[in-house]
Design an enzyme around this catalytic site. Structure first.
Site, PDB file in Angstrom:
ATOM      1  N   GLU A 121       6.148  -0.536  -5.595  1.00  0.00           N
ATOM      2  CA  GLU A 121       5.056  -1.063  -6.416  1.00  0.00           C
ATOM      3  C   GLU A 121       3.796  -0.920  -5.581  1.00  0.00           C
ATOM      4  OE1 GLU A 121       5.321  -2.231  -9.509  1.00  0.00           O
ATOM      5  OE2 GLU A 121       7.495  -2.095  -9.657  1.00  0.00           O
TER       6      GLU A 121
ATOM      7  N   GLY B 203       4.267   2.148   1.877  1.00  0.00           N
ATOM      8  CA  GLY B 203       5.299   2.601   0.933  1.00  0.00           C
ATOM      9  C   GLY B 203       6.004   3.850   1.445  1.00  0.00           C
TER      10      GLY B 203
ATOM     11  N   SER C  46       0.822  -1.211   0.000  1.00  0.00           N
ATOM     12  CA  SER C  46       0.000   0.000   0.000  1.00  0.00           C
ATOM     13  C   SER C  46       0.859   1.266   0.000  1.00  0.00           C
ATOM     14  CB  SER C  46      -0.873  -0.010   1.253  1.00  0.00           C
ATOM     15  OG  SER C  46      -0.037  -0.017   2.394  1.00  0.00           O
TER      16      SER C  46
ATOM     17  N   CYS D  58      -3.697  -6.030  -7.486  1.00  0.00           N
ATOM     18  CA  CYS D  58      -3.371  -4.601  -7.549  1.00  0.00           C
ATOM     19  C   CYS D  58      -3.760  -3.983  -8.881  1.00  0.00           C
ATOM     20  CB  CYS D  58      -1.886  -4.391  -7.290  1.00  0.00           C
ATOM     21  SG  CYS D  58      -0.850  -5.275  -8.460  1.00  0.00           S
TER      22      CYS D  58
HETATM   23  P1  NAD Z   1       0.736  -3.576   3.031  1.00  0.00           P
HETATM   24  O1  NAD Z   1       1.329  -2.295   2.572  1.00  0.00           O
HETATM   25  O2  NAD Z   1      -0.166  -3.559   4.217  1.00  0.00           O
HETATM   26  O3  NAD Z   1       1.867  -4.672   3.366  1.00  0.00           O
HETATM   27  C1  NAD Z   1       2.927  -4.967   2.486  1.00  0.00           C
HETATM   28  C2  NAD Z   1       4.143  -5.421   3.290  1.00  0.00           C
HETATM   29  O4  NAD Z   1       4.538  -4.388   4.194  1.00  0.00           O
HETATM   30  C3  NAD Z   1       3.933  -6.683   4.118  1.00  0.00           C
HETATM   31  O5  NAD Z   1       5.061  -7.521   3.961  1.00  0.00           O
HETATM   32  C4  NAD Z   1       3.835  -6.168   5.542  1.00  0.00           C
HETATM   33  O6  NAD Z   1       4.366  -7.061   6.497  1.00  0.00           O
HETATM   34  C5  NAD Z   1       4.665  -4.900   5.527  1.00  0.00           C
HETATM   35  N1  NAD Z   1       4.152  -3.885   6.452  1.00  0.00           N
HETATM   36  C6  NAD Z   1       2.859  -3.645   6.788  1.00  0.00           C
HETATM   37  N2  NAD Z   1       2.757  -2.609   7.654  1.00  0.00           N
HETATM   38  C7  NAD Z   1       4.020  -2.187   7.884  1.00  0.00           C
HETATM   39  C8  NAD Z   1       4.593  -1.142   8.699  1.00  0.00           C
HETATM   40  N3  NAD Z   1       3.843  -0.342   9.433  1.00  0.00           N
HETATM   41  N4  NAD Z   1       5.941  -0.999   8.675  1.00  0.00           N
HETATM   42  C9  NAD Z   1       6.716  -1.799   7.933  1.00  0.00           C
HETATM   43  N5  NAD Z   1       6.227  -2.801   7.152  1.00  0.00           N
HETATM   44  C10 NAD Z   1       4.906  -3.005   7.130  1.00  0.00           C
HETATM   45  O7  NAD Z   1      -0.011  -4.132   1.721  1.00  0.00           O
HETATM   46  P2  NAD Z   1      -0.912  -5.417   1.584  1.00  0.00           P
HETATM   47  O8  NAD Z   1      -2.189  -5.198   2.351  1.00  0.00           O
HETATM   48  O9  NAD Z   1      -0.114  -6.634   1.857  1.00  0.00           O
HETATM   49  O10 NAD Z   1      -1.240  -5.347   0.011  1.00  0.00           O
HETATM   50  C11 NAD Z   1      -2.290  -4.549  -0.483  1.00  0.00           C
HETATM   51  C12 NAD Z   1      -1.768  -3.330  -1.208  1.00  0.00           C
HETATM   52  O11 NAD Z   1      -0.693  -3.658  -2.053  1.00  0.00           O
HETATM   53  C13 NAD Z   1      -2.816  -2.713  -2.136  1.00  0.00           C
HETATM   54  O12 NAD Z   1      -2.750  -1.309  -2.046  1.00  0.00           O
HETATM   55  C14 NAD Z   1      -2.356  -3.157  -3.518  1.00  0.00           C
HETATM   56  O13 NAD Z   1      -2.791  -2.351  -4.586  1.00  0.00           O
HETATM   57  C15 NAD Z   1      -0.882  -3.151  -3.371  1.00  0.00           C
HETATM   58  N6  NAD Z   1      -0.263  -4.046  -4.328  1.00  0.00           N
HETATM   59  C16 NAD Z   1       0.506  -3.513  -5.325  1.00  0.00           C
HETATM   60  C17 NAD Z   1       1.080  -4.351  -6.270  1.00  0.00           C
HETATM   61  C18 NAD Z   1       1.930  -3.828  -7.402  1.00  0.00           C
HETATM   62  O14 NAD Z   1       2.577  -4.637  -8.063  1.00  0.00           O
HETATM   63  N7  NAD Z   1       1.981  -2.539  -7.638  1.00  0.00           N
HETATM   64  C19 NAD Z   1       0.871  -5.717  -6.176  1.00  0.00           C
HETATM   65  C20 NAD Z   1       0.093  -6.215  -5.140  1.00  0.00           C
HETATM   66  C21 NAD Z   1      -0.450  -5.376  -4.204  1.00  0.00           C
END
Ligand code: NAD
Length: 466
Positions: free
Chosen positions: A215, A198, A194, A249
């Site tokens: 990403e 990010g 997300s 995504c």
């Molecule tokens: P997320 O951002 O919640 O988590 C992604 C990763 O970050 C996980 O490994 C998690 O352990 C880690 N993380 C979570 N919170 C954190 C924090 N506070 N500090 C450090 N690390 C942390 O995303 P998600 O819920 O796993 O995935 C959904 C999102 O990802 C959606 O927005 C989707 O669009 C996006 N996404 C993008 C792509 C792409 O290729 N552009 C692909 C798949 C998903």
């Protein structure tokens, strides 16, 4: 090495760095060996990967192969086919004033790459970036998503056997482990997830001046007009939206069309859903489930204040959420993003709800898209060259696909990535190779003739005081 205890995280990173610094991943043969090891890890444990994906997301075997395993294998094969050419230095012309001299670009690995992956495609989004990192001669630390626990622990268990020399390490865990990881020094970070997280990743990377590839997600729009074949278009839209229960995504987040087309499009989507998942998708073995209760409840919340044209049913005990199509009345100023009329149009849906948003024209659809963040993908279902040109030229997105959706992610020749709020940097195929390499300029000049004298003092007349 696999670590589940946060206390071992600095050791894992140090081990990956030690391995890199000894130069053991740099030779062409070492890179090929690592890529083949990754391929073997997937093919020799295919059924274990399929079982893990079923357990985490109820992903059926066909989908596990089509949308995860085969795509990583395709990346590996592509890299193996092109690696010899990629590693060669490229000659670069030198301007006449610097002659005689020779210049070249020498690709070199960056060092230790950290890959942080989300849960929705937990194999693909962790291992596909790894292909590029290994092809470019780096070592890597993998951080799978804690929300896909079966896949995470399978990868953590397999990595040490397929990379016994320690070129790849896995750190399992959630926020505390990722936070500790981000305090370490890496040479590149690839984060998929997300925009909120990010930003956290980019802030932490800034402390170490580590470059990042982000990403991210967002609301990827689709446009449908009456020049397109409605049955085929609806089937492709429904497939792209409801595969993995909408947790993709690059799934079409919402579809825009003119008000007169809304009923026909909703009907055609209903037929397509029934064709693919039967009258009751709850019974279908090929329809997925929502990853956890939090995501499930968020999606149920989107049903407040809408009247679904299709679906809108759910079962919390199984986290089943039916393929759902919701329509909105036409308004003078349709919007998507924070100013939109309903939460389902304000946030990335990331689930099996497809809003149809009526707009007066393709031009108004362009205004809706340009009214908010740049999306990861834009899908235009139209046979009109003028309409296609309008969207291609007047909007910005990570990618544009005509008359289909999702499939650009399988085109190894195309870079995959977002723009603006949907991400920065790109990978896949040779773009992964570029992302994980430094192209070092090398310039060679002979000492004789001493042609640099011309640009050195005293400069003759030009060197006199003014
Ligand atoms: P997320 O951002 O919640 O988590 C992604 C990763 O970050 C996980 O490994 C998690 O352990 C880690 N993380 C979570 N919170 C954190 C924090 N506070 N500090 C450090 N690390 C942390 O995303 P998600 O819920 O796993 O995935 C959904 C999102 O990802 C959606 O927005 C989707 O669009 C996006 N996404 C993008 C792509 C792409 O290729 N552009 C692909 C798949 C998903």
């Amino acid at each position: 090495m696999t670590l589940t205890q946060s206390s071992g995280i600095p050791d894992a990173v140090a081990a990956a760095r030690g391995r890199f610094e000894r130069g053991l991943t740099r030779s062409l043969s070492a890179r090929r060996r690592q890529l083949r090891a990754l391929g073997a890890m997937l093919t020799e444990n295919e059924s274990a990967f399929e079982a893990a994906l079923w357990s985490d997301l109820r992903k059926n075997r066909a989908e596990a192969q089509l949308t995860e395993i085969s795509l990583v294998l395709a990346e590996i094969n592509h890299a193996l086919r092109h690696l010899r050419r990629w590693v060669r230095p490229t000659r670069v012309p030198v301007p006449l004033v610097l002659m005689p001299a020779q210049a070249r670009l020498v690709p070199e690995p960056l060092g230790v790459v950290l890959v942080i992956a989300p849960w929705n495609y937990p194999v693909l989004l962790l291992l596909s970036p790894l292909v590029g990192a290994l092809a470019a001669g780096n070592t890597a630390v993998l951080k799978p998503s804690e929300l896909a626990p079966a896949t995470s622990s399978l990868i953590a268990r397999l990595v040490p056997s397929y990379f016994p020399d320690g070129a790849v390490h896995t750190v399992e865990g959630g926020v505390p482990e990722t936070t500790e990881l981000l305090a370490q020094r890496f040479d590149h970070i690839v984060f998929t997830g997300s925009g909120t997280v990010g930003r956290i990743v980019m802030r932490a990377a800034a402390e170490q001046l580590t470059p990042v590839t982000l990403e991210l997600g967002g609301k990827s729009p689709a446009w449908f007009d009456d020049s397109a074949d409605i049955a085929v278009a609806a089937r492709r839209l429904a497939w792209a939206k409801f595969t993995n229960a909408g947790q993709t995504c690059i799934a079409p987040d919402y579809v825009m069309t003119t008000p007169d087309r809304v009923p026909a499009l909703a009907d055609a989507l209903g037929t397509a859903i029934e064709d693919m998942w039967g009258r009751d998708p709850h019974e279908s073995s090929t329809y997925g489930r929502i990853v956890n209760d939090r995501q499930f409840d968020r999606l149920v919340g989107y049903l407040t204040g809408v009247d679904p044209a299709i679906g809108g049913t759910y079962d919390r005990t199984e986290r089943y959420f039916s393929p759902t199509v919701v329509t909105f009345p036409a308004t003078d100023r349709p919007a998507v993003g924070p100013d939109a009329a309903h939460p389902v149009l304000q946030e990335e849906i990331f689930g099996p709800i497809l809003p149809i948003l009526p707009v007066a024209s393709a031009e108004q659809a362009v205004q809706v898209i340009n009214g908010w963040d740049k999306p990861l993908a834009l899908y235009v279902f139209s046979s009109s060259p003028g309409i296609r040109r309008l969207f291609e030229e007047e909007t910005s997105s990570g990618a544009v696909v005509y008359n289909a959706a999702l499939i650009h992610a399988a085109a190894t020749g195309l870079p995959f990535g977002g723009v603006g709020a949907s991400g920065m940097g790109a990978y896949h195929g040779s773009y992964s190779w570029r992302t994980f390499s430094h192209f070092k300029p090398v310039l060679e000049k002979p000492l004789k003739p001493d042609s640099l004298r011309l640009i050195q003092p005293p400069f003759g007349k030009l060197g006199t005081a003014l």
